[in-house]
Design a protein around this motif. Structure first.
Motif, mmCIF file in Angstrom:
data_model
loop_
_atom_site.group_PDB
_atom_site.id
_atom_site.type_symbol
_atom_site.label_atom_id
_atom_site.label_comp_id
_atom_site.label_asym_id
_atom_site.label_seq_id
_atom_site.Cartn_x
_atom_site.Cartn_y
_atom_site.Cartn_z
ATOM 1 N N ALA A 38 43.538 35.862 30.468
ATOM 2 C CA ALA A 38 44.896 36.490 30.838
ATOM 3 C C ALA A 38 45.042 36.949 32.532
ATOM 4 O O ALA A 38 46.041 37.205 32.833
ATOM 5 N N SER A 39 43.875 36.901 32.953
ATOM 6 C CA SER A 39 43.867 37.405 34.366
ATOM 7 C C SER A 39 43.634 36.300 35.335
ATOM 8 O O SER A 39 43.962 35.149 35.023
ATOM 9 N N GLY A 51 30.069 35.818 24.679
ATOM 10 C CA GLY A 51 29.653 37.012 25.070
ATOM 11 C C GLY A 51 30.623 38.019 25.865
ATOM 12 O O GLY A 51 31.873 37.705 25.643
ATOM 13 N N ALA A 52 30.190 38.771 26.797
ATOM 14 C CA ALA A 52 31.172 39.635 27.378
ATOM 15 C C ALA A 52 31.637 39.033 28.375
ATOM 16 O O ALA A 52 31.429 37.764 28.880
ATOM 17 N N GLU A 53 32.982 39.454 28.759
ATOM 18 C CA GLU A 53 33.880 38.934 29.577
ATOM 19 C C GLU A 53 34.471 39.727 30.748
ATOM 20 O O GLU A 53 34.473 41.315 30.419
ATOM 21 N N GLU A 54 34.412 39.377 31.962
ATOM 22 C CA GLU A 54 34.939 40.172 33.010
ATOM 23 C C GLU A 54 36.106 39.616 33.732
ATOM 24 O O GLU A 54 35.859 38.503 33.937
ATOM 25 N N PRO A 80 42.313 30.181 35.808
ATOM 26 C CA PRO A 80 43.581 29.565 35.700
ATOM 27 C C PRO A 80 44.309 30.004 37.004
ATOM 28 O O PRO A 80 45.611 29.509 37.037
ATOM 29 N N SER A 81 43.873 30.408 37.982
ATOM 30 C CA SER A 81 44.773 30.840 39.218
ATOM 31 C C SER A 81 44.915 29.541 40.009
ATOM 32 O O SER A 81 44.267 28.623 39.693
#
Length: 127
Positions: A38-39, A51-54, A80-81
């Protein structure tokens, strides 16, 4: 005749049960692979976006952003940018970058780019 019909029904039931099991596993895998970032940019701890997402939100181009939770632990990414994102193995984007992600791209395994578990900071640049 009756036994043959029952045997066929059993085989069909077994085949359907197998397909249902495979279908639910495939759905789980598809859901994980389709999970969205979403970022502006996301790093993931393991291959295949698991796993972990940043998550990173870029305010401008050419601004270095440090990886805090996945420093030297990222194994996959989504971009996605509209920016090319350069990966650095040092905290302040110093030195040459080691990998660049194209705009609107993803990589399920950073091993093939020689940057698995190496990212310390990233910088968005104009494509």
């Amino acid at each position: 005749m009756k036994r043959q019909t029952m045997r066929r029904a059993g085989v069909v039931a077994l085949a359907l049960t197998s397909l249902i099991g495979v279908g639910s596993t495939a759905q789980a895998d598809a859901g994980r692979l389709a999970s969205s970032c979403a970022s502006d940019f996301c790093l993931y701890e393991h291959d295949d976006y698991s796993g972990a997402e940043e998550e990173f939100v870029f305010g401008d181009y050419n601004v270095c952003v440090r990886s805090l939770s996945l420093n030297n632990k990222a194994s996959s990414m989504r971009n996605p940018s509209g920016a090319r994102v350069q990966f650095y193995d040092s905290a302040n984007c110093s030195g040459a970058y080691g990998y660049a992600a194209r705009p609107r791209s993803s990589d399920s395994d950073l091993t093939n780019n020689g940057f698995d578990n190496k990212t310390s900071s990233v910088k968005p640049v104009r494509p």
